[in-house]
Write a protein that holds these residues in place. Sequence first.
Motif, PDB file in Angstrom:
ATOM      1  N   ALA A   1       0.835  -1.203   0.000  1.00  0.00           N
ATOM      2  CA  ALA A   1       0.000   0.000   0.000  1.00  0.00           C
ATOM      3  C   ALA A   1       0.870   1.253   0.000  1.00  0.00           C
ATOM      4  O   ALA A   1       0.580   2.224  -0.725  1.00  0.00           O
ATOM      5  N   ILE A   2       1.940   1.234   0.785  1.00  0.00           N
ATOM      6  CA  ILE A   2       2.836   2.403   0.837  1.00  0.00           C
ATOM      7  C   ILE A   2       3.495   2.618  -0.528  1.00  0.00           C
ATOM      8  O   ILE A   2       3.578   3.751  -1.030  1.00  0.00           O
ATOM      9  N   ALA A   3       3.923   1.500  -1.141  1.00  0.00           N
ATOM     10  CA  ALA A   3       4.560   1.591  -2.456  1.00  0.00           C
ATOM     11  C   ALA A   3       3.592   2.201  -3.474  1.00  0.00           C
ATOM     12  O   ALA A   3       3.947   3.070  -4.270  1.00  0.00           O
ATOM     13  N   LEU A   4       2.333   1.748  -3.400  1.00  0.00           N
ATOM     14  CA  LEU A   4       1.322   2.253  -4.323  1.00  0.00           C
ATOM     15  C   LEU A   4       1.052   3.737  -4.055  1.00  0.00           C
ATOM     16  O   LEU A   4       0.886   4.532  -4.994  1.00  0.00           O
ATOM     17  N   TYR A   5       1.015   4.088  -2.782  1.00  0.00           N
ATOM     18  CA  TYR A   5       0.790   5.486  -2.410  1.00  0.00           C
ATOM     19  C   TYR A   5       1.902   6.380  -2.979  1.00  0.00           C
ATOM     20  O   TYR A   5       1.630   7.449  -3.538  1.00  0.00           O
ATOM     21  N   LEU A   6       3.141   5.910  -2.862  1.00  0.00           N
ATOM     22  CA  LEU A   6       4.273   6.682  -3.389  1.00  0.00           C
ATOM     23  C   LEU A   6       4.170   6.832  -4.902  1.00  0.00           C
ATOM     24  O   LEU A   6       4.459   7.877  -5.477  1.00  0.00           O
ATOM     25  N   LYS A   7       3.710   5.750  -5.541  1.00  0.00           N
ATOM     26  CA  LYS A   7       3.531   5.765  -6.990  1.00  0.00           C
ATOM     27  C   LYS A   7       2.477   6.807  -7.379  1.00  0.00           C
ATOM     28  O   LYS A   7       2.643   7.566  -8.339  1.00  0.00           O
ATOM     29  N   ILE A   8       1.365   6.822  -6.606  1.00  0.00           N
ATOM     30  CA  ILE A   8       0.287   7.782  -6.876  1.00  0.00           C
ATOM     31  C   ILE A   8       0.800   9.217  -6.717  1.00  0.00           C
ATOM     32  O   ILE A   8       0.535  10.096  -7.549  1.00  0.00           O
ATOM     33  N   ARG A   9       1.571   9.446  -5.666  1.00  0.00           N
ATOM     34  CA  ARG A   9       2.128  10.793  -5.443  1.00  0.00           C
ATOM     35  C   ARG A   9       3.045  11.204  -6.599  1.00  0.00           C
ATOM     36  O   ARG A   9       3.022  12.347  -7.044  1.00  0.00           O
TER      37      ARG A   9
ATOM     38  N   LEU B   1      -6.343  -2.449  -1.048  1.00  0.00           N
ATOM     39  CA  LEU B   1      -5.294  -3.014  -0.194  1.00  0.00           C
ATOM     40  C   LEU B   1      -5.562  -2.704   1.278  1.00  0.00           C
ATOM     41  O   LEU B   1      -5.419  -3.568   2.142  1.00  0.00           O
ATOM     42  N   VAL B   2      -5.969  -1.460   1.541  1.00  0.00           N
ATOM     43  CA  VAL B   2      -6.278  -1.079   2.929  1.00  0.00           C
ATOM     44  C   VAL B   2      -7.453  -1.932   3.436  1.00  0.00           C
ATOM     45  O   VAL B   2      -7.437  -2.448   4.558  1.00  0.00           O
ATOM     46  N   THR B   3      -8.464  -2.091   2.582  1.00  0.00           N
ATOM     47  CA  THR B   3      -9.632  -2.904   2.968  1.00  0.00           C
ATOM     48  C   THR B   3      -9.222  -4.346   3.224  1.00  0.00           C
ATOM     49  O   THR B   3      -9.686  -4.983   4.174  1.00  0.00           O
ATOM     50  N   LEU B   4      -8.342  -4.862   2.382  1.00  0.00           N
ATOM     51  CA  LEU B   4      -7.870  -6.241   2.556  1.00  0.00           C
ATOM     52  C   LEU B   4      -7.179  -6.396   3.904  1.00  0.00           C
ATOM     53  O   LEU B   4      -7.374  -7.397   4.605  1.00  0.00           O
ATOM     54  N   ASN B   5      -6.411  -5.385   4.272  1.00  0.00           N
ATOM     55  CA  ASN B   5      -5.713  -5.413   5.563  1.00  0.00           C
ATOM     56  C   ASN B   5      -6.710  -5.406   6.720  1.00  0.00           C
ATOM     57  O   ASN B   5      -6.586  -6.171   7.674  1.00  0.00           O
ATOM     58  N   VAL B   6      -7.721  -4.536   6.621  1.00  0.00           N
ATOM     59  CA  VAL B   6      -8.754  -4.459   7.665  1.00  0.00           C
ATOM     60  C   VAL B   6      -9.516  -5.782   7.741  1.00  0.00           C
ATOM     61  O   VAL B   6      -9.779  -6.321   8.823  1.00  0.00           O
ATOM     62  N   LEU B   7      -9.819  -6.331   6.567  1.00  0.00           N
ATOM     63  CA  LEU B   7     -10.556  -7.596   6.494  1.00  0.00           C
ATOM     64  C   LEU B   7      -9.766  -8.711   7.166  1.00  0.00           C
ATOM     65  O   LEU B   7     -10.325  -9.517   7.939  1.00  0.00           O
ATOM     66  N   ALA B   8      -8.458  -8.765   6.881  1.00  0.00           N
ATOM     67  CA  ALA B   8      -7.604  -9.795   7.480  1.00  0.00           C
ATOM     68  C   ALA B   8      -7.569  -9.640   8.995  1.00  0.00           C
ATOM     69  O   ALA B   8      -7.671 -10.624   9.739  1.00  0.00           O
ATOM     70  N   LEU B   9      -7.486  -8.408   9.439  1.00  0.00           N
ATOM     71  CA  LEU B   9      -7.459  -8.135  10.878  1.00  0.00           C
ATOM     72  C   LEU B   9      -8.761  -8.612  11.536  1.00  0.00           C
ATOM     73  O   LEU B   9      -8.746  -9.316  12.550  1.00  0.00           O
ATOM     74  N   LEU B  10      -9.881  -8.248  10.937  1.00  0.00           N
ATOM     75  CA  LEU B  10     -11.185  -8.648  11.487  1.00  0.00           C
ATOM     76  C   LEU B  10     -11.337 -10.168  11.493  1.00  0.00           C
ATOM     77  O   LEU B  10     -11.795 -10.759  12.469  1.00  0.00           O
ATOM     78  N   ALA B  11     -10.916 -10.792  10.388  1.00  0.00           N
ATOM     79  CA  ALA B  11     -11.099 -12.244  10.252  1.00  0.00           C
ATOM     80  C   ALA B  11     -10.259 -13.009  11.268  1.00  0.00           C
ATOM     81  O   ALA B  11     -10.681 -14.052  11.764  1.00  0.00           O
ATOM     82  N   VAL B  12      -9.079 -12.502  11.585  1.00  0.00           N
ATOM     83  CA  VAL B  12      -8.208 -13.221  12.519  1.00  0.00           C
ATOM     84  C   VAL B  12      -8.577 -12.912  13.963  1.00  0.00           C
ATOM     85  O   VAL B  12      -8.657 -13.809  14.805  1.00  0.00           O
TER      86      VAL B  12
END
Lengths: 409, 374
Positions: free
Chosen positions: A394-402, B255-266
């Motif tokens: 996600a950070i890598a993608l964010y940097l790419k977007i910036r 990706l952020v949602t996937l991370n939140v989803l993984a957190l909730l699921a575990v």
Amino acid sequence: MVLSIVLGAPAMPQSAKQSQCVVCHMEMESDTGPAHDFSFDIHFQKGLGCADCHGGDPDVDDMDKVRASAGWRGVPGRSAVPEFCGRCHSDAGYMHEHNPRLPIDQLDKYKTSVHGQRLFQKGDPKVATCVSCHTAHKIGDAAMPHSTTNPANIPSTCGACHSNAAFMAEYGIPTDQEELYRESVHGKAVFIKKDLTAPVCNDCHGNHGAAPPGASSLSAVCGMCHAIEADLYVSSPHFEAFAAQGLPMCETCHGNHGIGTPTHALIGLREGQLCGNCHSPGEGTTAPQQIDSMRAAFESLTEAVDSSQHLVSEAAVRGMMVTDIEFALKDIDQVLIHMRSSVHAFDVDSLIPYATDGLEKSRAVQAGAAALIHEYYFRRWGLGISSVLITFLAIALYLKIRALDRPRA
Amino acid sequence: MASLPAETSDRRQRLFKWIDARLKIQDLVDYMSHKVVPLHGHSIFYYLGGLTMFLFLIQVATGILLLMYYRPGADSAYESVKFIISEVSFGWLIRSLHSWSANLMILVAFLHMFTVFFTQAYRPPRELTWFSGVALLGLALTFGFSGYLLPWNELSYFATRVGTGMMHAIPFVGQYLLAILRGGEEVTGATIGRFFGLHVAILPALFTAVLAIHLLFVQRQGMSEPVSWHVKAADKKKYMKFFPNFLYRDLLLWLVTLNVLALLAVVFPDGVGVVHWPLGAKADPFAPPPEVIRPEWYFMFAFQALKLLPARVLFLEGEQFGLVLMSLGGLIWLLIPFLDKRSKRNESSPMWMGFGIVVVAFILVMTISGYLIK
């Protein structure tokens, strides 16, 4: 009909509705009395009326004329009650017509009971008759919760006389039976667990033929439910030893009305432990060693069970699925129950197979619980690693977007 | 940003030409490179549709994995779900992800619909996009309802019995519809068979088809611009390129949602609070029902509203009256692109926005009171 539904009373059958007895007695009584009580009575519910027991003409509204009418039997004296009820209840033809599943030997049995013998042979007017236990006008089927003969109410029914010290004074028998029973393992099963299959007074003493069981019949009484224990005991060395001393078999160790919860803490020679009542450490037999070994076998298994339960709880509070190992734990409880039964053989060799089996099962439960706890931490680590990876992406993608958004030079 | 070496760039161009010669993708690339997304104060709402689709894709992936072990039937459904969560490697995670993403998908779908409503994005020429979107939400709710019974546990059994029982209130045909839905008079193994077929075959096929139509509309019509842009000077309007700028942002949110989803699921494999799905005891039709039977949170508003109605309203039974009223409300909601005349003229519609606020308030109040009032 509407009024009876509103008041919660059963609707009156045709015969009782037409009875002049009910009309007058309802007027004479306040809120309680025979006419009021009778609406709860099994006889009333089966369609019988006042005249079926008391005789006379139920359609006449003048009491003097009723007494003069044909078949008038009136109110029986206390000592006449058994025969009064037996008129119908000992009549096979009549009972077949009304309630064929009910036995017809109650009166015969009653005559053999301590109550019946005192009434008929000694003319004791205080002893219990039919109405003492069943009531006169509110007789209920024993299956009904309000009935005085419902298992949950039997201790109070018997205790009404037997717990009354003043009433029982002249008979010279204890009056603490009900109190002891309520605190006993059986009493707790009935009153706390609401287990109506647990024994109450009449299960050991009988109903209409009520009598205190003698020393020789105790095995039959307790063995009715505790068959395995009774069988083991009869084959054990204690059977002959107790018989020789005239000691009642089960009662000697467990008591009678106040039987406590049996645990392995009762096994031992120390004060308060049952074996020490007869045995002593230096008595010169193998018994003290056997007693120690039996207790040790129990302790090793119960300690293992405690550890297993602790581990299972640890896994459960972490949100792991523990239903399977909880079932396995219940299996060990079964082993412990078998083991407690086997104590009545008074031979440590009979306990060892159970203890070994229980310990093996306990080890399996502990292994299962430990695996679940390990799995819990594995999941946490897995979550942590995958979260780090996703966050990195996600950070890598964010940097790419910036970089994309930055105006080109 | 440093440019790629000439050799690498050349190799990419050759690969692209090779693919283009076979699939003719240059047109698509041209189209995508011209596609733009309006930039304004509410641009964040544009991501909700993509997020709903992402959660749907997780549903499909985890659903297929669950399907490998799940066995429908009164004698096997509960046992197979228990096997999945206790014996199958990562089975617990797959079930948990499936359940969490289902709930999140419906939540995001609701948010998507309300943001479309309050930004009047349903106005012409996007009426059909609105219809297909509402249909997708309806299908998602049916997904949730049909999937809830599949574990065949105590909770799902009694909730389904109450939920399907509401069919009974439909005048004239209620009894027949109930029998068709349950596969008989009662909720039995036959009901699992029907719900399973619905959940893994009929609904996915329908959902995929309607989703394709919905996406086609969105792609062909582009993102809806705010009503106020109608009078805005062209040079004042700001846009973002769909590819890659918007798409990358979409991916970031996924990706952020996937991370939140993984957190909730575990951390909450059986859910938490009012969103929970513990397996519990197996369904027993002869057992007394639990003290409190509640539907899934997204049906709570309807359940609670029907519960609060008196036994009879006018000449109808309370439940019938409630169903008629809610059906009418749903129909008005669906037909909003035709009813909101002002939006056709690119004007804001205070009356219909007020209607929307009443609907949202009704849903919120009923849902909250459903959990507070026993």
